[in-house]
Design a protein around this motif. Structure first.
Motif, PDB file in Angstrom:
ATOM      1  N   LYS A 204      43.005  46.725  49.306  1.00 57.80           N
ATOM      2  CA  LYS A 204      41.615  46.841  50.110  1.00 57.80           C
ATOM      3  C   LYS A 204      41.442  47.985  50.724  1.00 57.80           C
ATOM      4  N   GLY A 205      40.389  48.967  50.586  1.00 60.46           N
ATOM      5  CA  GLY A 205      40.157  50.115  51.436  1.00 60.46           C
ATOM      6  C   GLY A 205      38.891  49.517  52.265  1.00 60.46           C
ATOM      7  N   LYS A 206      38.376  50.382  53.066  1.00 56.50           N
ATOM      8  CA  LYS A 206      37.179  50.176  53.819  1.00 56.50           C
ATOM      9  C   LYS A 206      35.932  50.143  53.163  1.00 56.50           C
ATOM     10  N   ILE A 207      35.831  50.678  51.923  1.00 56.75           N
ATOM     11  CA  ILE A 207      34.753  50.997  51.121  1.00 56.75           C
ATOM     12  C   ILE A 207      34.713  50.268  49.850  1.00 56.75           C
ATOM     13  N   LEU A 208      35.870  50.389  49.243  1.00 58.57           N
ATOM     14  CA  LEU A 208      36.216  49.852  47.832  1.00 58.57           C
ATOM     15  C   LEU A 208      37.658  49.212  47.924  1.00 58.57           C
ATOM     16  N   TRP A 209      37.598  48.122  47.144  1.00 58.17           N
ATOM     17  CA  TRP A 209      38.652  47.514  46.639  1.00 58.17           C
ATOM     18  C   TRP A 209      39.011  47.516  45.258  1.00 58.17           C
ATOM     19  N   GLN A 210      40.380  47.899  45.048  1.00 62.00           N
ATOM     20  CA  GLN A 210      40.865  47.888  43.777  1.00 62.00           C
ATOM     21  C   GLN A 210      41.563  46.468  43.357  1.00 62.00           C
ATOM     22  N   VAL A 211      40.951  45.651  42.497  1.00 65.22           N
ATOM     23  CA  VAL A 211      41.415  44.358  42.030  1.00 65.22           C
ATOM     24  C   VAL A 211      42.114  44.571  40.729  1.00 65.22           C
ATOM     25  N   PHE A 212      43.514  44.199  40.937  1.00 64.28           N
ATOM     26  CA  PHE A 212      44.274  44.068  39.875  1.00 64.28           C
ATOM     27  C   PHE A 212      44.361  42.813  39.305  1.00 64.28           C
ATOM     28  N   LEU A 213      44.377  42.694  37.570  1.00 57.80           N
ATOM     29  CA  LEU A 213      44.121  41.465  37.090  1.00 57.80           C
ATOM     30  C   LEU A 213      45.170  41.434  35.959  1.00 57.80           C
ATOM     31  N   SER A 214      45.393  39.928  35.597  1.00 58.66           N
ATOM     32  CA  SER A 214      46.039  39.650  34.465  1.00 58.66           C
ATOM     33  C   SER A 214      45.451  38.895  33.785  1.00 58.66           C
ATOM     34  N   PHE A 215      45.379  39.575  32.361  1.00 51.54           N
ATOM     35  CA  PHE A 215      44.629  39.080  31.144  1.00 51.54           C
ATOM     36  C   PHE A 215      45.573  38.762  30.124  1.00 51.54           C
ATOM     37  N   ASN A 216      45.686  37.653  29.739  1.00 52.20           N
ATOM     38  CA  ASN A 216      46.843  37.159  29.012  1.00 52.20           C
ATOM     39  C   ASN A 216      48.099  37.898  29.759  1.00 52.20           C
ATOM     40  N   LYS A 217      48.676  38.836  28.462  1.00 50.02           N
ATOM     41  CA  LYS A 217      49.733  39.597  28.947  1.00 50.02           C
ATOM     42  C   LYS A 217      49.709  41.089  29.394  1.00 50.02           C
ATOM     43  N   HIS A 218      48.260  41.251  29.724  1.00 48.10           N
ATOM     44  CA  HIS A 218      47.783  42.623  29.795  1.00 48.10           C
ATOM     45  C   HIS A 218      47.535  42.625  31.263  1.00 48.10           C
ATOM     46  N   SER A 219      47.567  43.865  31.923  1.00 44.48           N
ATOM     47  CA  SER A 219      47.297  44.290  33.122  1.00 44.48           C
ATOM     48  C   SER A 219      45.950  45.170  33.033  1.00 44.48           C
ATOM     49  N   LEU A 220      44.981  44.663  34.089  1.00 41.39           N
ATOM     50  CA  LEU A 220      43.703  45.449  33.936  1.00 41.39           C
ATOM     51  C   LEU A 220      43.555  45.646  35.626  1.00 41.39           C
ATOM     52  N   SER A 221      42.374  46.542  35.646  1.00 40.76           N
ATOM     53  CA  SER A 221      41.861  46.740  37.098  1.00 40.76           C
ATOM     54  C   SER A 221      40.577  46.921  37.117  1.00 40.76           C
ATOM     55  N   ALA A 222      39.846  46.479  38.055  1.00 41.74           N
ATOM     56  CA  ALA A 222      38.640  46.655  38.572  1.00 41.74           C
ATOM     57  C   ALA A 222      38.204  47.049  40.008  1.00 41.74           C
ATOM     58  N   VAL A 223      37.218  47.954  40.089  1.00 40.33           N
ATOM     59  CA  VAL A 223      36.934  48.519  41.401  1.00 40.33           C
ATOM     60  C   VAL A 223      35.743  47.846  41.791  1.00 40.33           C
ATOM     61  N   VAL A 224      35.543  47.051  43.011  1.00 39.15           N
ATOM     62  CA  VAL A 224      34.331  46.848  43.361  1.00 39.15           C
ATOM     63  C   VAL A 224      34.152  47.114  44.929  1.00 39.15           C
ATOM     64  N   SER A 225      32.950  47.057  45.400  1.00 35.06           N
ATOM     65  CA  SER A 225      32.734  47.556  47.281  1.00 35.06           C
ATOM     66  C   SER A 225      33.302  46.308  47.808  1.00 35.06           C
ATOM     67  N   ALA A 226      33.887  46.862  49.110  1.00 36.56           N
ATOM     68  CA  ALA A 226      34.480  45.797  50.094  1.00 36.56           C
ATOM     69  C   ALA A 226      33.465  44.695  50.262  1.00 36.56           C
ATOM     70  N   LYS A 227      32.182  45.335  50.412  1.00 39.22           N
ATOM     71  CA  LYS A 227      31.292  44.267  50.796  1.00 39.22           C
ATOM     72  C   LYS A 227      31.291  43.236  49.764  1.00 39.22           C
ATOM     73  N   GLN A 228      31.099  43.362  48.299  1.00 33.55           N
ATOM     74  CA  GLN A 228      31.079  42.305  47.340  1.00 33.55           C
ATOM     75  C   GLN A 228      32.677  41.636  47.343  1.00 33.55           C
ATOM     76  N   GLY A 229      33.657  42.187  47.424  1.00 36.40           N
ATOM     77  CA  GLY A 229      34.760  41.449  47.607  1.00 36.40           C
ATOM     78  C   GLY A 229      34.956  40.623  48.625  1.00 36.40           C
ATOM     79  N   ILE A 230      34.145  40.806  49.740  1.00 37.91           N
ATOM     80  CA  ILE A 230      34.262  39.651  50.888  1.00 37.91           C
ATOM     81  C   ILE A 230      33.377  38.750  50.535  1.00 37.91           C
ATOM     82  N   LEU A 231      32.168  39.002  49.906  1.00 39.86           N
ATOM     83  CA  LEU A 231      31.030  38.247  49.704  1.00 39.86           C
ATOM     84  C   LEU A 231      31.587  37.133  48.557  1.00 39.86           C
TER      85      LEU A 231
END
Length: 129
Positions: free
Chosen positions: A79-106
């Protein structure tokens, strides 16, 4: 950059436009690109590449115009002030997504939460290995 190893399943063409179907584990992915036939004819393996900011997260699996929809579990969040990096587990794979902190909270995103991931076919690039 997210990267998934895939196998080629099929190809539809209309003029120079190609709609490619690739399989990652038990999930089909759809890729919209220009003139894929020549590229795929010599491919032993392919990889799907897409940017973190192109992977959209939904909590309740709502419908969207994205061709690629799959479930993943949040494994961690940076979690950052402006952006969050969200790490995901999809089956056996690791992915990541970037969302705004505002949307992460929402969305009230939390570790171990299951989310629905949406990715447009035009946001995926193919890499021939």
């Amino acid at each position: 950059m997210n990267e998934l190893e895939a196998s080629f399943v099929g190809l539809e063409e209309e003029g120079c436009l190609s709609f490619v179907t690739a399989r990652v584990d038990d999930c089909n992915f759809y890729i919209l690109m220009l003139e894929a036939k020549a590229l795929l004819e010599k491919a032993n393996k392919i990889k799907l590449l897409f940017n973190e900011n192109e992977l959209l997260l939904f909590r309740n699996g709502e419908l969207s115009s994205a061709e690629n929809v799959f479930k993943a579990r949040i494994s961690d969040i940076k979690k950052g002030k402006i952006l969050w990096q969200v790490f995901l587990s999809f089956n056996k794979h690791s992915l990541s997504a970037v969302v705004s902190a505002k949307q992460g909270i929402l969305l009230d995103l939390k570790k171990d939460m299951q989310v629905s991931c949406h990715l447009k076919a035009s946001d995926i690039m193919l890499k021939v290995v």
